[in-house]
Design an enzyme around this catalytic site. Structure first.
Site, PDB file in Angstrom:
ATOM      1  N   TYR A 152      40.160  43.458  52.603  1.00 43.57           N
ATOM      2  CA  TYR A 152      41.936  44.449  52.266  1.00 43.57           C
ATOM      3  C   TYR A 152      41.345  46.387  52.114  1.00 43.57           C
ATOM      4  CZ  TYR A 152      44.526  40.131  51.745  1.00 43.57           C
ATOM      5  OH  TYR A 152      45.136  39.303  51.355  1.00 43.57           O
ATOM      6  N   GLY A 187      42.172  29.102  39.001  1.00 44.67           N
ATOM      7  CA  GLY A 187      43.667  29.553  40.435  1.00 44.67           C
ATOM      8  C   GLY A 187      43.854  27.577  40.196  1.00 44.67           C
ATOM      9  N   ARG A 188      43.218  26.978  41.529  1.00 45.59           N
ATOM     10  CA  ARG A 188      43.643  25.857  41.618  1.00 45.59           C
ATOM     11  C   ARG A 188      44.325  24.838  40.215  1.00 45.59           C
ATOM     12  NH1 ARG A 188      39.550  24.380  44.882  1.00 45.59           N
ATOM     13  NH2 ARG A 188      38.430  26.590  44.856  1.00 45.59           N
ATOM     14  N   GLN A 210      47.477  42.431  40.076  1.00 46.69           N
ATOM     15  CA  GLN A 210      46.915  43.061  41.008  1.00 46.69           C
ATOM     16  C   GLN A 210      47.725  44.209  41.837  1.00 46.69           C
ATOM     17  OE1 GLN A 210      45.452  40.198  43.669  1.00 46.69           O
ATOM     18  NE2 GLN A 210      42.921  40.569  42.862  1.00 46.69           N
ATOM     19  N   ARG A 232      37.876  43.869  41.585  1.00 44.77           N
ATOM     20  CA  ARG A 232      37.426  42.236  42.432  1.00 44.77           C
ATOM     21  C   ARG A 232      37.078  42.915  43.351  1.00 44.77           C
ATOM     22  NH1 ARG A 232      41.065  36.878  43.672  1.00 44.77           N
ATOM     23  NH2 ARG A 232      39.177  35.727  42.654  1.00 44.77           N
TER      24      ARG A 232
END
Length: 393
Positions: A174, A316-317, A101, A225
């Site tokens: 971002y 993810g988690r 990424q 993304r």
């Protein structure tokens, strides 16, 4: 069909992945001060490789002034290639594909993190969150062009390092998102204007990355993304993001939605209860595959993500808690899958020490720590910390 996520998939580029589980990009905060890879990072990815069809790394900055936080990966110079090659090799265990990424933090940085340099953005406007955000310096047109080239050079380095693709991080407020947002981009030159004109920078960054990917002598994919909404006014709304998806759906190899819960509906229009994931699926279907993400923990969750129209389910988690999740599902060993995390097991799970602190603070309410007596929270009706609301470090 139950457990369809265990089926393989072949991208238009020819890249084949063994299943449709993706390890979503997560911040480790474990790189050296200059962005070089540490052995802790390599061990963290190696521990989770072998199960998911793809692993997307945490963000790597493409420019020296694109760093957003301490301990962040960098792909801003050729010096980073040897370390990144170790990450790619670690991920490739048992056929997992490695995606790097890449991003530029833009105004989501600080003068301290940039070692005295002022953060930059599309326009000289401070972010509303966190409330102490610095006012960035507006990028000149030449500087915008240079960052566009940086995305291409980062892709070249990813190819050289052995990755199978890059994912442009245009989410979580971002720089790529800052140029598309009417909240942060109020330029009047070729990089600003109405929402179609505000797409100029993201489209150019995609084209720059694609030009380098096309030079690879093997299948190499470009993902993007995207965050569905901003809650600021003015700000990105779901219709804007669906428009964005329609413009890039034939330019990228996949679209990855950034949300804390795959069940989320609009945060701005409470009367619209359709899951956002289904909205994006309707736009990109038959054009490019869609990755759904957000609180995917069980096989039923992964099935539900695909049922909403996504082609991949990102975790993810849960892959932090249970690195062998895919293998255990494949072998009908569900009863041993960790859905809670003991703080005493984190080192055994190759979770870097700095990341342990981060998880215990910013993500404590949703990590399901076995020692936490508070009621677990979810992100179904709110933005997650990584979506633009975390505290500055």
């Amino acid at each position: 069909m139950a457990n369809e996520f265990l089926n393989g998939y072949t991208f238009k580029s020819g890249l084949t992945v063994k299943n449709r589980i993706v390890m979503s990009p997560m911040t480790t905060m474990t790189s050296f001060y200059n962005g070089m890879v540490t052995s802790d990072e390599v061990a963290y990815y190696k521990k989770r490789a072998g199960g998911p069809g793809m692993i997307v790394t945490g963000v790597a900055n493409v420019s020296e002034n694109g760093k957003g936080f301490e301990g962040e990966l960098s792909v801003a110079s050729d010096d980073m290639i040897p370390g990144l090659a170790k990450v790619a090799a670690a991920i490739h265990h048992n056929g997992t594909k490695a995606i790097l990424q890449i991003f530029h933090a833009g105004r989501k940085s600080t003068t301290k993190i940039l070692r005295g340099d002022q953060p930059v953005s599309a326009s000289p406007l401070a972010a509303a969150y966190p409330p102490d955000s610095e006012t960035p310096r507006e990028l000149t047109s030449d500087e915008v062009e240079a960052i566009i080239d940086d995305f291409g050079q980062a892709t070249r380095r990813a190819v050289t390092a052995g990755f199978d693709g890059v994912e442009l991080h245009g989410a979580n407020t971002y720089l790529l998102q800052q140029f598309f947002s009417p909240n942060s981009n109020q330029r009047t030159d070729q990089w600003g204007g109405d929402r179609a004109q505000r797409l100029a920078f993201p489209l150019a960054a995609i084209a720059s990355a694609r030009a380098e990917a096309d030079k690879a002598n093997r299948p190499f994919i470009i993902g993007y993304r995207l965050s569905p909404e901003e809650i600021e006014t003015p700000g990105i709304r779901i219709d804007d993001s669906l428009f964005f998806a329609a413009q890039i759906r034939d330019l990228v190899d996949y679209l990855h939605i950034s949300m804390g819960s795959y069940k989320r509906s609009s945060l701005n229009d409470k009367s619209d209860t359709e899951p956002l994931l289904a909205k994006f699926a309707a736009v990109v279907s038959d054009h490019t595959p869609l990755i759904g993400v957000g609180s995917v923990e069980t096989p039923e969750d992964a099935d539900n993500v695909l049922a909403l129209g996504a082609d991949f389910a990102a975790m993810g988690r849960e892959l932090i808690r249970e690195p062998q999740w895919v293998q255990k599902v494949e072998n009908n060993d569900r009863t041993s899958i960790r859905t809670a995390l003991s703080p005493y097991d984190m080192s055994d799970l190759a979770i870097p020490a700095v990341m342990q602190v981060y998880l215990s603070e910013s993500f404590k309410p949703v990590m399901h720590f076995t020692t936490d007596t508070d009621q677990a929270q979810d992100y179904q009706n709110q933005l997650a910390p990584m979506e633009g609301f975390e505290k500055k470090l």
